[in-house]
Design a protein around this motif. Structure first.
Motif, PDB file in Angstrom:
ATOM      1  N   UNK A  24       0.869  -1.159   0.000  1.00 43.49           N
ATOM      2  CA  UNK A  24       0.000   0.000   0.000  1.00 43.49           C
ATOM      3  C   UNK A  24       0.911   1.216   0.000  1.00 43.49           C
ATOM      4  N   UNK A  25       0.529   2.264  -0.747  1.00 47.40           N
ATOM      5  CA  UNK A  25       1.437   3.399  -0.860  1.00 47.40           C
ATOM      6  C   UNK A  25       1.059   4.488   0.125  1.00 47.40           C
ATOM      7  N   UNK A  26       2.075   5.193   0.586  1.00 40.60           N
ATOM      8  CA  UNK A  26       1.838   6.274   1.534  1.00 40.60           C
ATOM      9  C   UNK A  26       1.776   7.616   0.839  1.00 40.60           C
ATOM     10  N   UNK A  27       2.048   7.648  -0.480  1.00 43.06           N
ATOM     11  CA  UNK A  27       2.078   8.927  -1.184  1.00 43.06           C
ATOM     12  C   UNK A  27       1.708   8.674  -2.639  1.00 43.06           C
ATOM     13  N   UNK A  28       1.199   9.700  -3.332  1.00 39.25           N
ATOM     14  CA  UNK A  28       0.936   9.545  -4.761  1.00 39.25           C
ATOM     15  C   UNK A  28       2.245   9.522  -5.526  1.00 39.25           C
ATOM     16  N   UNK A  29       2.187   9.058  -6.774  1.00 39.93           N
ATOM     17  CA  UNK A  29       3.391   9.052  -7.596  1.00 39.93           C
ATOM     18  C   UNK A  29       3.836  10.484  -7.827  1.00 39.93           C
ATOM     19  N   UNK A  30       5.085  10.791  -7.481  1.00 37.93           N
ATOM     20  CA  UNK A  30       5.558  12.159  -7.647  1.00 37.93           C
ATOM     21  C   UNK A  30       7.035  12.175  -7.946  1.00 37.93           C
ATOM     22  N   UNK A  31       7.628  13.369  -7.889  1.00 33.49           N
ATOM     23  CA  UNK A  31       9.061  13.467  -8.131  1.00 33.49           C
ATOM     24  C   UNK A  31       9.812  12.853  -6.958  1.00 33.49           C
ATOM     25  N   UNK A  32      10.973  12.272  -7.290  1.00 30.47           N
ATOM     26  CA  UNK A  32      11.797  11.631  -6.274  1.00 30.47           C
ATOM     27  C   UNK A  32      13.132  12.343  -6.227  1.00 30.47           C
ATOM     28  N   UNK A  33      13.606  12.606  -5.016  1.00 35.61           N
ATOM     29  CA  UNK A  33      14.891  13.288  -4.882  1.00 35.61           C
ATOM     30  C   UNK A  33      15.992  12.266  -4.681  1.00 35.61           C
ATOM     31  N   UNK A  34      17.031  12.321  -5.513  1.00 36.66           N
ATOM     32  CA  UNK A  34      18.113  11.330  -5.441  1.00 36.66           C
ATOM     33  C   UNK A  34      19.467  12.022  -5.331  1.00 36.66           C
ATOM     34  N   UNK A  35      20.448  11.360  -4.664  1.00 37.01           N
ATOM     35  CA  UNK A  35      21.787  11.946  -4.540  1.00 37.01           C
ATOM     36  C   UNK A  35      22.602  11.772  -5.815  1.00 37.01           C
ATOM     37  N   UNK A  36      23.557  12.680  -6.037  1.00 31.80           N
ATOM     38  CA  UNK A  36      24.469  12.552  -7.169  1.00 31.80           C
ATOM     39  C   UNK A  36      25.613  11.598  -6.842  1.00 31.80           C
ATOM     40  N   UNK A  37      26.154  10.956  -7.875  1.00 32.29           N
ATOM     41  CA  UNK A  37      27.361  10.154  -7.686  1.00 32.29           C
ATOM     42  C   UNK A  37      28.548  11.060  -7.385  1.00 32.29           C
ATOM     43  N   UNK A  38      29.596  10.479  -6.794  1.00 33.78           N
ATOM     44  CA  UNK A  38      30.769  11.297  -6.493  1.00 33.78           C
ATOM     45  C   UNK A  38      32.023  10.431  -6.441  1.00 33.78           C
ATOM     46  N   UNK A  39      33.115  10.984  -6.957  1.00 39.44           N
ATOM     47  CA  UNK A  39      34.403  10.284  -6.916  1.00 39.44           C
ATOM     48  C   UNK A  39      35.167  10.673  -5.648  1.00 39.44           C
ATOM     49  N   UNK A  40      34.676  11.696  -4.934  1.00 36.02           N
ATOM     50  CA  UNK A  40      35.429  12.205  -3.783  1.00 36.02           C
ATOM     51  C   UNK A  40      35.720  11.151  -2.714  1.00 36.02           C
ATOM     52  N   UNK A  41      34.766  10.250  -2.372  1.00 38.83           N
ATOM     53  CA  UNK A  41      35.105   9.261  -1.341  1.00 38.83           C
ATOM     54  C   UNK A  41      36.340   8.451  -1.701  1.00 38.83           C
ATOM     55  N   UNK A  42      36.455   8.079  -2.967  1.00 35.17           N
ATOM     56  CA  UNK A  42      37.624   7.301  -3.392  1.00 35.17           C
ATOM     57  C   UNK A  42      38.889   8.146  -3.245  1.00 35.17           C
ATOM     58  N   UNK A  43      38.811   9.424  -3.632  1.00 35.25           N
ATOM     59  CA  UNK A  43      40.005  10.284  -3.547  1.00 35.25           C
ATOM     60  C   UNK A  43      40.426  10.470  -2.092  1.00 35.25           C
ATOM     61  N   UNK A  44      39.435  10.696  -1.209  1.00 34.65           N
ATOM     62  CA  UNK A  44      39.767  10.849   0.212  1.00 34.65           C
ATOM     63  C   UNK A  44      40.492   9.608   0.727  1.00 34.65           C
ATOM     64  N   UNK A  45      39.982   8.434   0.343  1.00 38.57           N
ATOM     65  CA  UNK A  45      40.577   7.196   0.840  1.00 38.57           C
ATOM     66  C   UNK A  45      41.971   6.992   0.265  1.00 38.57           C
ATOM     67  N   UNK A  46      42.156   7.358  -1.010  1.00 37.55           N
ATOM     68  CA  UNK A  46      43.482   7.214  -1.616  1.00 37.55           C
ATOM     69  C   UNK A  46      44.483   8.111  -0.893  1.00 37.55           C
ATOM     70  N   UNK A  47      44.048   9.299  -0.492  1.00 38.28           N
ATOM     71  CA  UNK A  47      44.925  10.198   0.256  1.00 38.28           C
ATOM     72  C   UNK A  47      45.458   9.528   1.510  1.00 38.28           C
TER      73      UNK A  47
END
Ligand code: HEM
Ligand SMILES: [Cu+2]
Lengths: 630, 113
Positions: free
Chosen positions: A542-565
């Motif tokens: 059962x749905x709690x909301x009507x079909x609408x826009x969904x907010x999603x995060x962007x991909x990022x390479x920064x976590x890999x760079x931080x770890x390489x550091x």
């Protein structure tokens, strides 16, 4: 970024880039799964080499020094770099789906946690090629490790420090996710048991990893900058390391076994086709085990001379843990009792798990009896105990869940037939390997020895044990083969692969779209998917909301760079005591990379993007054909 | 959705309400800050006054404990009863405190006595 391309073919480069930058919990779950499997295979191979060495008395297959390295790397890798990421893989995949969330609370941190773990693990393993692996046991007691020549222990300290930071970050992320991201109606007492155990296990990570970090840091300055925290000749105290390690180490074993309990608590009701027996007592027992897990660390130190009072108190506290654990065992049995049981590969692992784990618990209580532990400590009896709980409890849970959750991960099923073969070979091999080790221990064979003299009555049991180890290795190879074969099988494109799924993750049709739920579900009770099925709802929720826009995060390479550091900086720190002139610049460069990436992350606003309702409909049509997710 | 990024204008009465609330907050924080300075002063004073170590140690530890609680409740907003999940947060903080205190107690009573 956007999404219409989900099913369209992508180039290899694009796919690799996608995985390097992904913040999607399902893709990170896949990364955790494969890297965990890789380290599981490496550590398993190390174990096999040790067992071949011990197969016959006076063997010289490998040297004593190499044996110590293999022993240390086997234990360290299995606990920190195989079991932990494999369980994190399942947690990442399943928990957000079970609570009806589109992702974890901090997708960026999720990715950072993975890359820190992976590069820390890689760093540790490079020790094999750079002058020798650590050789003081996975516990790395200071009285031994401070005097270990070469850089092995430094690799251990720095590698675990980096991967430990990753684990801590992921743990915090899971706590926040489970507390704040539950779908409407998903109250605490409606959460599936795997979500509960993940929450408690993450809480243990939050409280237990800081003592390890402190201990590793003290070891680091002792070894690299000649501090004397653990050196008794300079007024330090070597026992402090043992306390710090076990204040972390005992909770750590529960960090691993609680999610395993959770996985079996998901599997058993599905195949007994019955609601989990005693849900609230299961939750209570989980919390109690987590809490008591912090009160018993000194049972690893009975023989260090704590004195009778401390030994007695810690012995009683340890035995107390057997009570909530027993509650769980009875609840599983009562769930199966009277159910309409369907035996499948995950279920047979569950049936094998219960007696094996109980055997490990019983030897645990024997060891908790302090006077008896003077006899058992540092003998093969201990080795038998912890392998019974770890292999019988955790590894069976992981193997069962490979089969159980494979459809969610890859939209494919693993072969049942091959699965049974794997189970029997692995399971019999496991008992052959470790059952006889109880008796070896009672006969006085010490643990962590690289060879033994003949004629002490140990020869036969050691031989049997090694045969068992070879069978376990065959089992693992078959398991991997089964995974590879599944690539060639037909895509499932169905929901509820096992036919009797109860919780929300089975309400989704595979392949699961990257936003999981097109509409947030409304949870109307415990076992929500089961409820909807009972009422004949074809959409499964059962749905709690009507079909609408969904907010999603962007991909990022920064976590890999931080770890390489940090990875780079660790090499500088490692060679610093040798007086290398380049060590300080390398440290500065490495930390500089990390700090720079952190600054970029803080200064550059990244608000994610919106996926529009029309795009969602388009994706669903493409994935499931016209009519979408019906 | 929790990730939404809309900006809402504030009405006049909302603005005044927020202002009043901030003023109360501010007063509370200044008072707590003064108390903390005072407690720090007392801690130093017990040392300077050359009391017996058996007196100084428990007193300083007690004062430190009070400081931690003040810090958490006033400056880190654990006293905000309407904050989301404040119950869970308090549970975590206090369970952590209990666990840490057990270590402290165990070391002082049965391990290194
Ligand atoms: C009823 C529950 C349990 C009890 C009473 C118990 C008790 C003990 C005791 C007293 C020892 C120390 C023995 C010695 O070194 O002399 C020990 C060692 C160990 N236990 Fe358990 N245990 C229990 C469950 C578990 C579980 C669930 C795990 C892991 C998932 C586990 C993993 C280990 C490990 C890894 C060691 C050996 C550590 C080492 O020295 O390298 N135990 N256990
Ligand atoms: Cu323990």
């Amino acid at each position: 970024m956007s999404s219409v391309a989900v099913t369209k073919k992508k180039g290899v480069g694009a796919v690799i880039w996608d995985y390097l930058t992904t913040v999607d919990h399902k893709k990170l779950a896949v990364l955790y799964l494969f890297s965990g499997l890789l380290f599981f295979a490496i550590a398993g191979f190390e174990a096999l080499l040790m067992r071949i060495q011990l197969m016959f008395p006076n063997s010289d297959f490998i040297s004593a020094g190499t044996f110590n390295e293999l022993l240390t790397m086997h234990g360290t890798t299995m606990l920190f770099l195989a079991a932990t990421p494999l369980l994190f893989g399942f947690m990442n995949m399943v928990v957000p789906l079970q609570i009806g969330a589109r992702d974890v609370a901090f997708p960026f941190l999720n990715s950072l946690g993975f890359w820190l773990f992976f590069l820390g693990a890689t760093f540790l393993h490079l020790s094999f090629f750079m002058g020798g692996a650590p050789d003081a046991g996975w516990t790395s007691y200071a009285s031994l490790s401070l005097y270990s020549p070469g850089h092995g222990i430094d690799f251990y300290v720095l590698g675990l420090q980096i991967s430990g930071a990753g684990t801590l970050i992921s743990g915090i992320n899971f706590i926040v996710t489970i507390i704040t991201m539950r779908a409407p109606g998903m109250t605490f007492m409606r959460m599936p048991l795997f979500t509960w155990t993940s929450l408690i296990s993450s809480t243990l990570i939050l409280f237990a990893f800081p003592p390890l970090t402190v201990g590793l840091f003290l070891m680091l300055v002792d070894r690299m900058f000649d501090a004397n925290f653990f050196d008794h000749t300079m007024g330090g105290n070597t026992i402090i390391w043992e306390h710090l390690f076990w204040i972390f180490g005992h909770p750590e074993v529960y960090i691993l076994v609680l999610p395993a309990f959770g996985l079996f608590s998901e599997i058993i009701p599905v195949f007994a086709r019955k609601r989990l027996f005693g849900y609230s007592s299961m939750v209570f027992a989980t919390i109690l085990i987590g809490f008591l897990g912090f009160m018993v660390w000194a049972h690893h130190m009975f023989t260090t001379g704590l004195g009778a009072t401390a030994n007695a108190i810690f012995a009683v506290a340890t035995m107390a843990i057997a009570v909530p654990t027993g509650m769980k065992v009875f609840n599983w049995i009562l769930t199966i009792w009277g159910g309409s049981i369907k035996v499948t590969v995950p279920m047979i692992y569950a049936l094998g798990f219960i007696p094996s784990f109980v055997a490990g618990g019983v030897t645990g209580v024997m060891q908790a009896t302090a006077p008896l532990d003077y006899q058992l400590h540092d003998s093969y009896f201990i080795v038998a105990h912890f392998h019974y709980v770890i292999v019988g409890g955790i590894v069976t849970a992981i193997f069962a869940s490979f089969h159980f959750y494979w459809p969610l991960f890859f939209n494919r099923a693993m072969s049942e037939k091959l699965g049974y073969w794997t189970f029997w070979i692995f399971f019999i091999g496991f008992h052959l390997t470790f059952f006889v080790q109880h008796f070896l221990g009672l006969m006085g064979m010490p643990r962590r020895v690289f060879t033994y003299m003949e004629g002490q009555g140990w020869d036969l049991f050691n031989f049997i044990s090694s045969i068992g180890a070879i069978m376990m290795a065959i089992g693992v190879v078959l398991m991997v083969l089964n995974m590879l074969l599944s690539i060639k099988s037909e895509p499932l494109n169905c929901r509820d692969y096992w036919g009797d799924g109860r919780s929300l993750e089975w309400a989704l049709k595979t392949p699961i779209p990257f936003y999981n739920f097109k509409q947030t579900p409304l949870v109307r009770g415990f076992d929500p998917y089961w409820i909807e099925k009972q009422e004949g709802n074809p959409e499964g929720m059962t749905y709690a909301e009507p079909l609408g826009d969904v907010h999603m995060p962007n991909n990022s390479i920064l976590p890999l760079i931080m770890s390489i550091g940090l990875f780079v900086a660790a090499f500088g720190a490692l060679y610093h005591p040798d007086g290398e002139s380049w060590s300080v610049p390398v440290m500065v460069i490495g930390l500089g990379i990390t700090v720079l990436a952190m600054i970029v992350r803080s200064v550059k606003d990244d608000l994610g993007y919106h996926l529009h309702a029309e795009e969602i409909i388009e994706i669903e049509n493409e994935l499931y054909g016209k009519g979408g997710n019906k | 959705m929790s990730h939404d990024t809309e900006i809402q204008g504030r009405s006049q009465s909302q603005y005044e309400f927020d202002r009043r609330k901030s003023a109360v907050q501010m007063r509370k924080q200044v008072i707590n800050f003064a108390i903390m300075i005072f407690l720090t002063f007392v801690a130093f004073a017990t040392v300077v006054a050359d009391f017996a170590p058996t007196f100084i140690k428990p007193v300083i530890l007690l004062l430190a404990g009070i400081q931690v609680v003040l810090q958490l409740y006033s400056f880190m907003h654990m006293d905000d009863k309407h904050a989301p999940f404040i119950g869970v947060i308090s549970t975590f903080v206090w369970v952590g405190a209990v666990i840490a205190f057990t270590f402290f107690l165990a070391f002082n009573t049965i391990i290194w006595w």
